[in-house]
Design a protein around this motif. Structure first.
Motif, short mmCIF file in Angstrom:
data_model
loop_
_atom_site.label_atom_id
_atom_site.label_comp_id
_atom_site.label_asym_id
_atom_site.label_seq_id
_atom_site.Cartn_x
_atom_site.Cartn_y
_atom_site.Cartn_z
N GLU A 46 0.82 -1.21 0.00
CA GLU A 46 0.00 0.00 0.00
C GLU A 46 0.85 1.27 0.00
OE1 GLU A 46 -0.53 -2.40 2.63
OE2 GLU A 46 -1.85 -3.45 1.23
N ALA A 47 2.04 1.21 0.60
CA ALA A 47 2.90 2.39 0.70
C ALA A 47 3.62 2.70 -0.60
CB ALA A 47 3.92 2.20 1.81
N LEU A 48 3.71 1.73 -1.50
CA LEU A 48 4.44 1.95 -2.75
C LEU A 48 3.47 1.90 -3.93
CD1 LEU A 48 7.15 2.38 -4.20
CD2 LEU A 48 7.37 -0.09 -4.35
N ALA A 52 4.16 7.02 -6.43
CA ALA A 52 5.25 7.20 -5.47
C ALA A 52 6.56 6.65 -6.02
CB ALA A 52 4.90 6.53 -4.15
N PHE A 53 6.49 5.50 -6.68
CA PHE A 53 7.69 4.91 -7.28
C PHE A 53 8.27 5.83 -8.35
CE2 PHE A 53 9.44 2.33 -10.77
CZ PHE A 53 10.53 1.80 -10.12
N ILE A 57 11.95 7.71 -8.48
CA ILE A 57 12.90 7.54 -9.60
C ILE A 57 13.32 8.89 -10.16
CG2 ILE A 57 13.12 6.71 -11.98
CD1 ILE A 57 13.45 4.51 -9.91
N LEU A 58 12.36 9.80 -10.31
CA LEU A 58 12.69 11.13 -10.85
C LEU A 58 13.62 11.89 -9.92
CD1 LEU A 58 9.23 12.15 -12.33
CD2 LEU A 58 11.27 11.42 -13.58
N VAL A 59 13.43 11.75 -8.62
CA VAL A 59 14.34 12.40 -7.65
C VAL A 59 15.75 11.83 -7.79
CG1 VAL A 59 14.87 12.63 -5.20
CG2 VAL A 59 12.55 13.06 -6.01
N CYS A 60 15.85 10.50 -7.83
CA CYS A 60 17.17 9.86 -7.98
C CYS A 60 17.82 10.25 -9.29
CB CYS A 60 17.03 8.34 -7.89
SG CYS A 60 16.63 7.78 -6.23
N GLN A 61 17.04 10.30 -10.36
CA GLN A 61 17.59 10.66 -11.67
C GLN A 61 18.16 12.07 -11.62
OE1 GLN A 61 14.73 10.74 -14.87
NE2 GLN A 61 16.26 9.98 -16.30
N GLY A 62 17.50 12.99 -10.93
CA GLY A 62 18.02 14.34 -10.79
C GLY A 62 19.31 14.38 -10.01
N LEU A 63 19.44 13.53 -8.98
CA LEU A 63 20.68 13.46 -8.21
C LEU A 63 21.81 12.89 -9.04
CD1 LEU A 63 19.26 12.17 -4.81
CD2 LEU A 63 19.99 14.49 -5.37
N TRP A 64 21.52 11.88 -9.87
CA TRP A 64 22.56 11.29 -10.72
C TRP A 64 23.08 12.29 -11.72
CZ3 TRP A 64 18.92 6.66 -11.61
CH2 TRP A 64 19.02 5.77 -10.53
N SER A 65 22.19 13.10 -12.30
CA SER A 65 22.62 14.04 -13.34
C SER A 65 23.44 15.18 -12.75
CB SER A 65 21.42 14.58 -14.10
OG SER A 65 20.60 15.36 -13.25
#
Length: 67
Positions: A46-48, A52-53, A57-65
């Protein structure tokens, strides 16, 4: 990074490749591919939710770039 007239720092459009990355680039040929494929199998609850997923992913992708 380079400075502009206003003292603001901007990333250059092209950055020098590291020697490690260049080595992989030069080893790649039409018959020997150096790229990899990643697969993740997630058990959702229920939490995922999909939204939310995707947001995570978009947050992580921004950190990688930025690195």
């Amino acid at each position: 990074m380079t400075a502009t007239g206003g003292g603001r720092r901007v990333r250059p459009a092209i950055e020098r490749m590291t020697g490690f990355d260049a080595g992989f680039l030069y080893m790649e040929t039409p018959s020997v591919h150096m790229h990899t494929l990643k697969i993740a199998i997630l058990e959702a609850d229920e939490a995922l939710s999909y939204d939310a997923f995707q947001a995570g992913i978009l947050v992580c992708q921004g950190l990688w770039s930025q690195s």
